[in-house]
Design a protein around this motif. Sequence first.
Motif, PDB file in Angstrom:
ATOM      1  N   VAL A  88       0.840  -1.205   0.000  1.00  0.00           N
ATOM      2  CA  VAL A  88       0.000   0.000   0.000  1.00  0.00           C
ATOM      3  C   VAL A  88       0.870   1.248   0.000  1.00  0.00           C
ATOM      4  O   VAL A  88       0.679   2.156  -0.813  1.00  0.00           O
ATOM      5  CB  VAL A  88      -0.977  -0.004   1.203  1.00  0.00           C
ATOM      6  CG1 VAL A  88      -1.674   1.342   1.344  1.00  0.00           C
ATOM      7  CG2 VAL A  88      -2.010  -1.119   1.046  1.00  0.00           C
ATOM      8  N   HIS A  93       2.019   3.928  -3.377  1.00  0.00           N
ATOM      9  CA  HIS A  93       2.343   5.311  -2.984  1.00  0.00           C
ATOM     10  C   HIS A  93       1.160   5.974  -2.299  1.00  0.00           C
ATOM     11  O   HIS A  93       0.900   7.168  -2.502  1.00  0.00           O
ATOM     12  CB  HIS A  93       2.806   6.144  -4.179  1.00  0.00           C
ATOM     13  CG  HIS A  93       3.988   5.580  -4.869  1.00  0.00           C
ATOM     14  ND1 HIS A  93       4.404   6.029  -6.093  1.00  0.00           N
ATOM     15  CD2 HIS A  93       4.874   4.607  -4.533  1.00  0.00           C
ATOM     16  CE1 HIS A  93       5.473   5.349  -6.480  1.00  0.00           C
ATOM     17  NE2 HIS A  93       5.785   4.481  -5.540  1.00  0.00           N
ATOM     18  N   ARG A  94       0.468   5.233  -1.468  1.00  0.00           N
ATOM     19  CA  ARG A  94      -0.714   5.728  -0.758  1.00  0.00           C
ATOM     20  C   ARG A  94      -0.358   5.937   0.712  1.00  0.00           C
ATOM     21  O   ARG A  94      -0.496   5.037   1.534  1.00  0.00           O
ATOM     22  CB  ARG A  94      -1.885   4.750  -0.879  1.00  0.00           C
ATOM     23  CG  ARG A  94      -2.309   4.446  -2.289  1.00  0.00           C
ATOM     24  CD  ARG A  94      -2.965   5.639  -2.910  1.00  0.00           C
ATOM     25  NE  ARG A  94      -3.466   5.274  -4.231  1.00  0.00           N
ATOM     26  CZ  ARG A  94      -3.998   6.117  -5.062  1.00  0.00           C
ATOM     27  NH1 ARG A  94      -4.110   7.379  -4.733  1.00  0.00           N
ATOM     28  NH2 ARG A  94      -4.422   5.719  -6.235  1.00  0.00           N
ATOM     29  N   ARG A  96      -1.737   8.003   3.044  1.00  0.00           N
ATOM     30  CA  ARG A  96      -2.899   8.030   3.942  1.00  0.00           C
ATOM     31  C   ARG A  96      -3.426   6.628   4.192  1.00  0.00           C
ATOM     32  O   ARG A  96      -3.674   6.241   5.330  1.00  0.00           O
ATOM     33  CB  ARG A  96      -3.994   8.921   3.353  1.00  0.00           C
ATOM     34  CG  ARG A  96      -5.249   8.979   4.223  1.00  0.00           C
ATOM     35  CD  ARG A  96      -6.318   9.851   3.625  1.00  0.00           C
ATOM     36  NE  ARG A  96      -6.563   9.473   2.242  1.00  0.00           N
ATOM     37  CZ  ARG A  96      -7.007  10.289   1.305  1.00  0.00           C
ATOM     38  NH1 ARG A  96      -7.248  11.551   1.589  1.00  0.00           N
ATOM     39  NH2 ARG A  96      -7.220   9.867   0.081  1.00  0.00           N
ATOM     40  N   GLU A  97      -3.586   5.844   3.120  1.00  0.00           N
ATOM     41  CA  GLU A  97      -4.078   4.485   3.277  1.00  0.00           C
ATOM     42  C   GLU A  97      -3.070   3.612   4.027  1.00  0.00           C
ATOM     43  O   GLU A  97      -3.439   2.726   4.793  1.00  0.00           O
ATOM     44  CB  GLU A  97      -4.411   3.876   1.914  1.00  0.00           C
ATOM     45  CG  GLU A  97      -5.625   4.508   1.247  1.00  0.00           C
ATOM     46  CD  GLU A  97      -5.334   5.835   0.511  1.00  0.00           C
ATOM     47  OE1 GLU A  97      -4.187   6.346   0.579  1.00  0.00           O
ATOM     48  OE2 GLU A  97      -6.260   6.354  -0.127  1.00  0.00           O
ATOM     49  N   TRP A 145       3.097  11.760   6.004  1.00  0.00           N
ATOM     50  CA  TRP A 145       1.792  12.172   5.495  1.00  0.00           C
ATOM     51  C   TRP A 145       1.612  13.684   5.681  1.00  0.00           C
ATOM     52  O   TRP A 145       1.210  14.390   4.753  1.00  0.00           O
ATOM     53  CB  TRP A 145       0.706  11.381   6.209  1.00  0.00           C
ATOM     54  CG  TRP A 145      -0.702  11.667   5.808  1.00  0.00           C
ATOM     55  CD1 TRP A 145      -1.154  12.322   4.704  1.00  0.00           C
ATOM     56  CD2 TRP A 145      -1.872  11.274   6.531  1.00  0.00           C
ATOM     57  NE1 TRP A 145      -2.531  12.364   4.690  1.00  0.00           N
ATOM     58  CE2 TRP A 145      -2.987  11.734   5.801  1.00  0.00           C
ATOM     59  CE3 TRP A 145      -2.080  10.595   7.715  1.00  0.00           C
ATOM     60  CZ2 TRP A 145      -4.299  11.511   6.240  1.00  0.00           C
ATOM     61  CZ3 TRP A 145      -3.379  10.371   8.134  1.00  0.00           C
ATOM     62  CH2 TRP A 145      -4.480  10.831   7.399  1.00  0.00           C
ATOM     63  N   GLU A 151       1.177  14.612  -1.914  1.00  0.00           N
ATOM     64  CA  GLU A 151       1.103  13.177  -2.210  1.00  0.00           C
ATOM     65  C   GLU A 151      -0.263  12.598  -1.870  1.00  0.00           C
ATOM     66  O   GLU A 151      -0.701  11.654  -2.500  1.00  0.00           O
ATOM     67  CB  GLU A 151       2.187  12.410  -1.445  1.00  0.00           C
ATOM     68  CG  GLU A 151       3.567  12.631  -1.982  1.00  0.00           C
ATOM     69  CD  GLU A 151       3.747  12.111  -3.397  1.00  0.00           C
ATOM     70  OE1 GLU A 151       3.203  11.036  -3.733  1.00  0.00           O
ATOM     71  OE2 GLU A 151       4.435  12.772  -4.181  1.00  0.00           O
ATOM     72  N   THR A 152      -0.920  13.162  -0.871  1.00  0.00           N
ATOM     73  CA  THR A 152      -2.255  12.699  -0.503  1.00  0.00           C
ATOM     74  C   THR A 152      -3.294  13.216  -1.497  1.00  0.00           C
ATOM     75  O   THR A 152      -4.198  12.478  -1.889  1.00  0.00           O
ATOM     76  CB  THR A 152      -2.600  13.163   0.917  1.00  0.00           C
ATOM     77  OG1 THR A 152      -1.610  12.645   1.813  1.00  0.00           O
ATOM     78  CG2 THR A 152      -3.964  12.659   1.348  1.00  0.00           C
ATOM     79  N   PRO A 155      -1.445  11.565  -5.520  1.00  0.00           N
ATOM     80  CA  PRO A 155      -0.345  10.609  -5.415  1.00  0.00           C
ATOM     81  C   PRO A 155       0.273  10.291  -6.764  1.00  0.00           C
ATOM     82  O   PRO A 155      -0.410  10.227  -7.779  1.00  0.00           O
ATOM     83  CB  PRO A 155      -0.980   9.367  -4.790  1.00  0.00           C
ATOM     84  CG  PRO A 155      -2.443   9.543  -4.940  1.00  0.00           C
ATOM     85  CD  PRO A 155      -2.714  11.001  -5.154  1.00  0.00           C
TER      86      PRO A 155
END
Length: 159
Positions: A88, A93-94, A96-97, A145, A151-152, A155
Amino acid sequence: MFWILFIVFLAACMGAGATGAAFKPGAWYQSLDKPSWTPPDWAFPVVWTTLYIFMAVAGARASLLPDNSLAMAFWALQIALNCLWTPVFFGLHRIREGMLVLSCLWIAVAATMIALFQIDTIAGLLFVPYLIWVTTAGALNLSVWQRNPQETRNPQTPS
């Protein structure tokens, strides 16, 4: 019997560790703004190898004990979540997740540690460094984050 079980649990841990080889941090991670207290790159494989050995010993010890079903269920949950975070965060490249997965992992590791302490003190103690490391990883994930809001919102697509 202990050594056979240790090898089985270690194989599960190494399977989780293999996600690190499949989804390397790479240029994307290097380009992120990270806090000054980010551990050096060499520390990650050293720490994870040690933690995986501790987790395997704890799992093997607990698996031999009566009334171990809750501890074993939590052990399985934490290793599944452990496998999930790297693809993930580094693969997709997530950030937040990744934080969501890491939060769930922290809860699972804490629950596993508590369940292990109820049946075997040594097994519970072997999970203490893991919880400390996941706490550190969670703080790092949260900091990355917060430091990289672009990025959020947008992404980068993994290449």
